[in-house]
Design a protein around this motif. Structure first.
Motif, PDB file in Angstrom:
ATOM      1  N   UNK A 265      30.006  23.773  57.122  1.00 22.37           N
ATOM      2  CA  UNK A 265      30.473  22.471  56.632  1.00 22.37           C
ATOM      3  C   UNK A 265      30.414  21.430  57.741  1.00 22.37           C
ATOM      4  N   UNK A 266      30.910  21.802  58.931  1.00 23.10           N
ATOM      5  CA  UNK A 266      30.913  20.857  60.052  1.00 23.10           C
ATOM      6  C   UNK A 266      29.493  20.472  60.454  1.00 23.10           C
ATOM      7  N   UNK A 267      28.581  21.436  60.439  1.00 23.46           N
ATOM      8  CA  UNK A 267      27.192  21.134  60.799  1.00 23.46           C
ATOM      9  C   UNK A 267      26.549  20.228  59.760  1.00 23.46           C
ATOM     10  N   UNK A 268      26.885  20.453  58.506  1.00 24.00           N
ATOM     11  CA  UNK A 268      26.322  19.624  57.437  1.00 24.00           C
ATOM     12  C   UNK A 268      26.753  18.170  57.588  1.00 24.00           C
ATOM     13  N   UNK A 271      25.602  17.222  61.799  1.00 29.57           N
ATOM     14  CA  UNK A 271      24.258  17.548  62.289  1.00 29.57           C
ATOM     15  C   UNK A 271      24.283  17.863  63.786  1.00 29.57           C
ATOM     16  N   UNK A 272      25.429  18.364  64.250  1.00 30.85           N
ATOM     17  CA  UNK A 272      25.591  18.724  65.660  1.00 30.85           C
ATOM     18  C   UNK A 272      26.016  20.183  65.754  1.00 30.85           C
ATOM     19  N   UNK A 273      25.243  20.970  66.503  1.00 34.39           N
ATOM     20  CA  UNK A 273      25.570  22.384  66.654  1.00 34.39           C
ATOM     21  C   UNK A 273      26.853  22.580  67.435  1.00 34.39           C
ATOM     22  N   UNK A 274      27.097  21.724  68.413  1.00 34.16           N
ATOM     23  CA  UNK A 274      28.276  21.882  69.269  1.00 34.16           C
ATOM     24  C   UNK A 274      29.555  21.518  68.525  1.00 34.16           C
ATOM     25  N   UNK A 275      29.491  20.492  67.686  1.00 35.74           N
ATOM     26  CA  UNK A 275      30.660  20.152  66.869  1.00 35.74           C
ATOM     27  C   UNK A 275      30.924  21.267  65.863  1.00 35.74           C
ATOM     28  N   UNK A 276      29.857  21.817  65.300  1.00 34.75           N
ATOM     29  CA  UNK A 276      30.006  22.929  64.355  1.00 34.75           C
ATOM     30  C   UNK A 276      30.635  24.142  65.037  1.00 34.75           C
ATOM     31  N   UNK A 277      30.181  24.444  66.268  1.00 33.15           N
ATOM     32  CA  UNK A 277      30.757  25.566  67.014  1.00 33.15           C
ATOM     33  C   UNK A 277      32.218  25.301  67.344  1.00 33.15           C
ATOM     34  N   UNK A 278      32.542  24.048  67.680  1.00 33.08           N
ATOM     35  CA  UNK A 278      33.929  23.681  67.984  1.00 33.08           C
ATOM     36  C   UNK A 278      34.823  23.899  66.768  1.00 33.08           C
ATOM     37  N   UNK A 279      34.336  23.534  65.576  1.00 31.02           N
ATOM     38  CA  UNK A 279      35.138  23.724  64.363  1.00 31.02           C
ATOM     39  C   UNK A 279      35.387  25.204  64.109  1.00 31.02           C
ATOM     40  N   UNK A 280      34.382  26.027  64.389  1.00 34.39           N
ATOM     41  CA  UNK A 280      34.537  27.468  64.206  1.00 34.39           C
ATOM     42  C   UNK A 280      35.576  28.037  65.168  1.00 34.39           C
ATOM     43  N   UNK A 281      35.559  27.593  66.414  1.00 35.38           N
ATOM     44  CA  UNK A 281      36.548  28.039  67.396  1.00 35.38           C
ATOM     45  C   UNK A 281      37.958  27.612  66.997  1.00 35.38           C
ATOM     46  N   UNK A 282      38.076  26.390  66.485  1.00 31.54           N
ATOM     47  CA  UNK A 282      39.382  25.906  66.042  1.00 31.54           C
ATOM     48  C   UNK A 282      39.924  26.761  64.902  1.00 31.54           C
ATOM     49  N   UNK A 283      39.049  27.201  64.032  1.00 29.92           N
ATOM     50  CA  UNK A 283      39.479  28.019  62.904  1.00 29.92           C
ATOM     51  C   UNK A 283      39.893  29.418  63.354  1.00 29.92           C
ATOM     52  N   UNK A 284      39.068  30.047  64.188  1.00 26.56           N
ATOM     53  CA  UNK A 284      39.298  31.443  64.561  1.00 26.56           C
ATOM     54  C   UNK A 284      40.541  31.599  65.422  1.00 26.56           C
ATOM     55  N   UNK A 460      48.947  26.523  54.601  1.00 26.53           N
ATOM     56  CA  UNK A 460      47.868  27.238  55.295  1.00 26.53           C
ATOM     57  C   UNK A 460      46.519  27.014  54.604  1.00 26.53           C
ATOM     58  N   UNK A 461      46.522  26.898  53.282  1.00 27.01           N
ATOM     59  CA  UNK A 461      45.274  26.577  52.582  1.00 27.01           C
ATOM     60  C   UNK A 461      44.766  25.201  53.003  1.00 27.01           C
ATOM     61  N   UNK A 462      45.676  24.228  53.046  1.00 28.67           N
ATOM     62  CA  UNK A 462      45.298  22.872  53.458  1.00 28.67           C
ATOM     63  C   UNK A 462      44.789  22.861  54.890  1.00 28.67           C
ATOM     64  N   UNK A 463      45.496  23.548  55.785  1.00 34.44           N
ATOM     65  CA  UNK A 463      45.103  23.573  57.196  1.00 34.44           C
ATOM     66  C   UNK A 463      43.714  24.182  57.372  1.00 34.44           C
ATOM     67  N   UNK A 464      43.416  25.223  56.612  1.00 35.18           N
ATOM     68  CA  UNK A 464      42.111  25.891  56.721  1.00 35.18           C
ATOM     69  C   UNK A 464      40.989  25.007  56.196  1.00 35.18           C
ATOM     70  N   UNK A 465      41.196  24.440  55.015  1.00 37.13           N
ATOM     71  CA  UNK A 465      40.139  23.633  54.398  1.00 37.13           C
ATOM     72  C   UNK A 465      39.873  22.340  55.149  1.00 37.13           C
ATOM     73  N   UNK A 466      40.874  21.814  55.834  1.00 32.19           N
ATOM     74  CA  UNK A 466      40.703  20.521  56.499  1.00 32.19           C
ATOM     75  C   UNK A 466      40.118  20.676  57.905  1.00 32.19           C
ATOM     76  N   UNK A 467      40.081  21.918  58.443  1.00 29.51           N
ATOM     77  CA  UNK A 467      39.643  22.128  59.831  1.00 29.51           C
ATOM     78  C   UNK A 467      38.225  21.622  60.112  1.00 29.51           C
ATOM     79  N   UNK A 468      37.200  21.948  59.322  1.00 30.56           N
ATOM     80  CA  UNK A 468      35.861  21.432  59.665  1.00 30.56           C
ATOM     81  C   UNK A 468      35.788  19.910  59.627  1.00 30.56           C
TER      82      UNK A 468
END
Length: 662
Positions: A265-268, A271-284, A460-468
Motif C-alpha cells: 500500500x505504501x509503495x503504491x 512510489x518509493x521503496x524506502x518509504x514502503x520499507x519504513x511502513x513495513x518496519x513500523x508495522x512489524x 488496534x484495527x484502526x492503528x494497523x490499517x492507518x500505518x501505511x
C-alpha cells in the motif's frame, strides 16, 4: 575542518582517559562491585565516543579521494569493531534486563556484556594507529590502487536502488515472519497465549464433528463462530495436520503477510521503496500491532483481509476481486464483517455498472447474514429492552471513567497518524471511509453509553490499517522525521517480542471483562503451566462422566484434551466449596468434580467447625430454605498436582428425612 588536525590526539586521549577511569574503578571500588561496574561502563563509552569521533574525522578527509586499500581501511575496520562491540554489549544488556537499565553507566551487567564491550579496545588502537599515520604522512598510505570509499558506496546504493518491488515484498514478509517466529521457537513445545488453546480445541472439535455452520463451545458457551479460521485448521486436522502445529506457524505467517500488504500500500501511494520499507518496519515492530497476533487470530485474519481490500482499492482492482475480499473478511471476524457490510453498501451505491452493483449487493447480503448469525439471530434478539437499559447485539455499556482514560491514551498513540492530513485527498475514498468508520467505532464509548464491544479491538484495527498511510504522510512532511520515528519504533519496539518483561513497558487496558484479556499487549508466552496436570485432569473428566466445575483460566487448557466438553462448566474464578455447593443445589446435582487451586478439604473442615460461617456464606444466594447442612457434604481429594487439585463433591442423603419416610 580545523578539529580534524587533532583526530589522532582525540583517539589517544580517549584511550588514556578510559584507561584512567577503568583503573579508578578497579582500585577504588574493589569493595563495591556495583559502583565499579558503573565506572567501567562509563570508561567504555568514553573509549567508544572518542574513537568513533576520531575515525569519522579521518574518513571525512579522505573517503572521496583516497583509495580504499590504504590505511583508511584500518580506520574503517577499527570503527566497525568499536561500534559493533559497544552496540552489541548494550543491546545484550537491554534484552537481558527487558530494557530495565540506563545505557550510560548501566549497560555492563555481567561477564558477557563486559567481554563484548572489551572487544572495542582492539578497534580503538587500530583507529589511533591509522589516524596517527595519516596525520604524519598528510594522507593515507596506499597499499594498492582501488576505488575510493565514496565510489564503492555509490555502487552499493545503486545496486540497492535496483532491487525490484517483488524482492522488497519478500524481504518484508521474511522480516515480519522472523520477528513473530521468535516467541514460537522460544516455546517450541507449547502454544503461545490463552485464546490460542481454544482455537486449537475448536479445530479439533471440528475434525471430530465437522459442520458448515461452525457452532461450537467457546470458553464454556455455545457460540456461532466465524467459520474461516475453524474450517482451515479443522480440514487440515482431518488431513492429518494437527491444529496445534497449525497455530504455531499461522501467527508468523499472518504477521509476514500483514507486513507485506502494508509495504504494498505504501509503495503504491509513494512510489518509493524506502518509504514502503519504513511502513513495513513500523508495522512489524509496533507492539500494539504485533500484540494482536498473540491470541487474536480471527482478529488478525480480519485485519489482513481489510488491508488486502484497501490495497486492491488503491490499485483500482476489478469489483469482483474487491467484493470477494469483503466476503472473506465477513467470514473471518465479527468486527471485520461490520466494516465489510458498510463498505459493500457504499460500493453498491457508488457503482455505475449493473454487474458491479450485483456483485456488491451479494457481498452485502452475505455480510449481513454472517453478522446476524454471529449475534445468534433469531434465537437472540437484535435489540431489546432490559431491566438495565437497552440491549443491542454486539454492544455493551461502557463506564465513562474507564472509557475516557483508555481513549485518551490511545488517541496519544494515534497522534502521528495526523500526518495523513496532507495526503488525505490522494487516498482512495474507500480507504478514507474505512478509517472514518473505525475511528467512529473506537470513539463511540466516550460519546454513547451503548457502543460496540471491545473498544481496544477497534483501536488496534484502526492503528494497523492507518500505518501505511501514516508512513507516506510523514515522508511527505519530512523524510527525516519518518526516519527518526522508524528508528525509535525499531529500537524500543524490539523490547516486546525479544525480552522477558519488555511487554510491561507498553501495557494499556489494565481492565477487561475476563482476567486473561487484561493488560494489552500481552506477554508472548504459553498459558499452560504444567501440561502433565492438564492431561491427568482431562483423563479424570473423560472417565468419570460427571459435571466438572473449573475456573475460566483452566477451561481452554482442559478443552485441548476433551472433545465437545458439554460436561465442563466454566466459572469466572477457580471454584471454592461454597460456589460448588451453590451450583449443585441450583442445578439439582448430587455429585460433581471441582478442578481448582483452592484447598476444599480444608474449607470443609473449617465449615464443620463453625457451621454459622458456612450458612452465612451460602444463604445470600440461595435463601435459608435451600441450604444443605454441612454434615451432608462429602469432599474427597482424587488428584493432587503441582498447579491444580481435583475434588469429588457429593451431597449425601438427609438421614433425618430418610427416617421420617420409613
Amino acid at each position: 575542518m580545523f578539529i580534524s588536525r587533532f583526530r589522532a590526539l582525540i583517539a589517544v586521549l580517549s584511550i588514556v582517559v578510559s584507561l584512567a577511569v577503568f583503573l579508578l574503578a578497579s582500585f577504588y571500588y574493589r569493595s563495591y562491585p556495583d559502583g565499579g561496574l558503573k565506572l567501567v561502563d562509563i570508561s567504555f563509552w568514553i573509549l567508544f565516543l572518542g574513537s568513533v569521533a576520531a575515525g569519522l574525522l579521518d574518513i571525512s578527509l579522505f573517503w572521496r579521494k583516497s583509495p580504499l586499500l590504504s590505511t583508511i581501511l584500518f580506520t574503517i575496520l577499527g570503527m566497525s569493531i568499536v561500534i559493533i562491540a559497544r552496540v552489541s554489549s548494550a543491546i545484550y544488556s537491554l534484552l537481558k534486563t527487558s530494557f530495565y537499565i540506563q545505557l550510560i553507566g548501566g549497560s555492563i551487567i555481567d561477564e558477557a556484556s563486559y567481554k563484548l564491550a572489551s572487544i572495542g579496545i582492539l578497534g580503538s588502537f587500530m583507529i589511533a594507529a591509522s589516524t596517527a599515520m595519516n596525520t604524519v604522512q598528510g594522507e593515507p598510505v596506499v597499499f594498492r590502487e582501488s576505488p575510493t570509499l565514496h565510489s564503492l558506496l555509490t555502487c552499493v546504493a545503486r545496486a540497492l536502488g535496483n532491487i525490484g518491488p517483488r524482492m522488497l515484498y519478500i524481504i518484508s514478509f521474511i522480516m515480519g515472519f522472523a520477528v513473530r517466529l521468535y516467541p514460537e521457537l522460544k516455546y517450541l513445545d507449547l502454544p503461545i497465549s490463552w485464546d490460542t488453546l481454544e482455537y486449537i480445541s475448536v479445530a479439533r472439535d471440528f475434525a471430530e464433528k465437522p459442520k458448515i455452520l461452525t457452532t461450537y463451545l467457546w470458553l464454556g458457551w455455545w457460540r456461532n463462530l466465524p467459520p474461516l479460521l475453524t474450517w482451515i485448521p479443522g480440514l487440515l486436522a482431518l488431513a492429518g495436520i494437527d491444529s496445534w502445529m497449525f497455530f504455531k506457524i499461522y501467527p508468523p505467517i499472518s504477521i509476514g503477510v500483514m507486513s507485506m500488504i502494508t509495504m504494498a500500500i505504501a509503495y503504491r501511494l509513494s512510489n518509493s521503496k524506502w518509504i514502503a520499507l519504513a511502513s513495513s518496519l513500523l508495522m512489524v515492530f509496533n507492539p500494539y500491532i504485533l500484540g494482536q497476533s498473540q491470541q487474536w487470530h480471527r482478529h488478525v485474519l480480519g485485519v489482513i483481509m481489510l488491508l488486502a481490500y484497501l490495497y486492491l482499492c488503491e490499485r483500482r482492482a476489478r469489483p469482483i476481486h474487491r467484493a470477494s475480499i469483503l466476503i472473506i473478511a465477513a467470514l473471518s471476524y465479527e468486527p471485520a464483517a461490520v466494516i465489510a457490510l458498510l463498505l459493500s453498501i457504499a460500493e453498491a451505491v457508488m457503482s455505475r455498472g449493473r454487474g458491479s452493483r450485483g456483485i456488491f449487493a451479494l457481498s452485502t447480503a452475505i455480510s449481513l447474514v454472517a453478522l446476524l448469525w454471529y449475534t445468534g439471530f433469531p434465537q437472540r434478539p437484535i435489540m431489546a429492552l432490559t431491566s438495565s437499559g437497552v440491549y443491542v447485539a454486539g454492544n455493551i455499556e461502557y463506564r465513562p471513567e474507564s472509557a475516557l482514560s483508555y481513549t485518551i491514551t490511545c488517541m496519544l498513540l494515534l497522534t502521528p497518524s495526523l500526518a495523513i492530513i496532507p495526503i488525505w485527498r490522494r487516498i482512495d475514498w474507500r480507504a478514507r471511509l474505512s478509517i472514518i468508520m473505525l475511528l467512529t467505532a473506537f470513539l463511540l464509548p466516550i460519546l454513547s453509553i451503548i457502543a460496540p464491544v471491545d473498544q481496544h479491538r477497534w483501536f488496534t484495527m484502526l492503528l494497523t490499517l492507518i500505518t501505511p498511510y501514516m508512513a507516506v504522510g510523514l515522508a511527505t512532511l519530512n523524510k527525516r522525521i519518518l526516519t527518526l520515528i522508524v528508528i525509535c519504533v525499531l529500537i524500543l519496539g524490539s523490547a516486546y517480542p525479544f525480552t522477558e518483561q519488555g511487554f510491561t513497558h507498553f501495557r494499556i487496558w489494565p481492565k477487561a471483562s475476563i482476567a486473561p484479556a487484561e493488560g494489552y499487549p500481552w506477554k508472548m508466552e504459553p498459558a499452560i503451566a504444567n501440561i502433565t496436570d492438564i492431561e491427568n485432569a482431562a483423563e479424570i473428566i473423560r472417565t468419570s462422566g460427571d459435571v466438572a466445575l473449573i475456573g475460566l483460566r483452566l477451561y481452554p487448557q482442559l478443552h485441548l484434551y476433551v472433545r465437545n466438553p458439554v460436561n465442563i462448566i466454566a466459572l469466572d474464578k477457580d471454584p471454592t466449596l461454597p460456589t460448588t455447593i451453590r451450583y449443585m443445589i441450583s442445578e439439582n446435582l448430587k455429585r460433581t468434580l471441582a478442578i481448582t487451586t483452592i484447598n476444599m478439604s480444608k474449607q470443609l473442615e473449617e465449615f464443620k467447625e463453625n457451621p454459622d460461617i458456612y450458612n452465612a456464606t451460602i444463604s445470600p444466594q440461595l435463601g435459608k430454605e435451600k441450604i444443605v447442612s454441612i454434615d451432608r457434604i462429602r469432599c474427597e481429594t482424587i488428584y493432587r498436582g503441582d498447579t491444580l487439585d481435583i475434588y469429588f463433591i457429593e451431597i449425601t442423603k438427609d438421614e433425618n428425612e430418610s427416617l421420617e419416610k420409613t
